[in-house]
Design an enzyme around this catalytic site. Structure first.
Site, PDB file in Angstrom:
ATOM      1  N   ASP A   8     -18.941  -8.687  -4.206  1.00 41.56           N
ATOM      2  CA  ASP A   8     -19.148  -7.237  -4.144  1.00 41.56           C
ATOM      3  C   ASP A   8     -17.761  -6.594  -4.130  1.00 41.56           C
ATOM      4  OD1 ASP A   8     -18.168  -7.432  -1.554  1.00 41.56           O
ATOM      5  OD2 ASP A   8     -19.891  -6.470  -0.600  1.00 41.56           O
ATOM      6  N   CYS A  65     -17.774 -11.499  -0.268  1.00 40.90           N
ATOM      7  CA  CYS A  65     -17.939 -10.104   0.134  1.00 40.90           C
ATOM      8  C   CYS A  65     -16.924  -9.843   1.240  1.00 40.90           C
ATOM      9  CB  CYS A  65     -19.380  -9.779   0.534  1.00 40.90           C
ATOM     10  SG  CYS A  65     -19.988 -10.608   2.020  1.00 40.90           S
ATOM     11  N   THR A  67     -17.102  -9.851   4.573  1.00 41.24           N
ATOM     12  CA  THR A  67     -17.137 -10.884   5.620  1.00 41.24           C
ATOM     13  C   THR A  67     -17.527 -12.254   5.096  1.00 41.24           C
ATOM     14  OG1 THR A  67     -19.438 -10.364   6.053  1.00 41.24           O
ATOM     15  CG2 THR A  67     -17.787  -9.214   7.405  1.00 41.24           C
ATOM     16  N   HIS A  98     -20.968 -33.408   4.258  1.00 43.60           N
ATOM     17  CA  HIS A  98     -22.177 -33.517   5.096  1.00 43.60           C
ATOM     18  C   HIS A  98     -23.382 -32.778   4.524  1.00 43.60           C
ATOM     19  CE1 HIS A  98     -19.906 -34.537   9.103  1.00 43.60           C
ATOM     20  NE2 HIS A  98     -19.354 -35.121   8.045  1.00 43.60           N
ATOM     21  N   HIS A 134     -26.883 -38.076   6.056  1.00 41.03           N
ATOM     22  CA  HIS A 134     -26.728 -36.738   5.483  1.00 41.03           C
ATOM     23  C   HIS A 134     -27.792 -36.488   4.411  1.00 41.03           C
ATOM     24  CE1 HIS A 134     -23.307 -36.131   7.922  1.00 41.03           C
ATOM     25  NE2 HIS A 134     -22.544 -37.018   7.298  1.00 41.03           N
TER      26      HIS A 134
END
Ligand code: RB5
Length: 146
Positions: A8, A65, A67, A98, A134
């Protein structure tokens, strides 16, 4: 390796700097927008990128973005996508080993651009461990998605 990248406005500048960096590392990079720093909605860019990964059009994707949180929430709604929001290279390495994460989320207002480049580089170059424990855990995520 074919990858896609999307952001964004909060991640636009980082996307613009990551593309030449990743091309320089030899990745084939599809830019899925946005295309300016004008304010837009991260969901309009994160969902199409995650769908491209889920459909196998690209092997992996990077979403950015402000954050990294909004884009990671969206990407993880798409069946088959395991998106990891990483703030350091160890998280990038471990989520590949993992979780076999196929989308990386970064926060353009949280980490510096050089750290973002290092995280992307480590994440793209680290293989899945293929350890039975995993695989078993990822299979349980896939089962839940059905
Ligand atoms: C945009 O202002 C900001 O909310 C967005 O980039 C992101 O941080 C959302 O999670």
């Amino acid at each position: 390796m074919k990858i896609a990248i999307a952001s964004d406005h909060g991640g636009f500048e980082y996307k613009e700097q990551l593309i030449p960096f990743l091309l320089g590392l030899g990745y084939e990079v599809t830019d899925m927008g946005c295309y300016s720093s004008d304010s837009i909605d991260y969901s309009d860019y994160a969902f199409p990128l995650a769908q491209a990964v889920a459909e196998g059009k690209v092997e992996k994707g990077i979403v950015i973005c402000g954050t990294g949180i909004g884009v990671s929430i969206c990407a993880n709604k798409v069946k088959g996508v395991r998106c990891a929001l990483c703030t350091d290279p160890l998280m990038a390495k471990l989520t590949r080993e993992h979780n076999d994460s196929n989308v990386l989320a970064l926060g353009g207002r949280i980490i510096g651009i050089e750290l973002a480049k290092e995280i992307a580089s480590v994440w793209l170059s680290t293989p899945f461990s293929n350890d039975a424990r995993h695989i078993r855990r990822i299979d349980k995520i896939s089962e839940y998605e059905k």
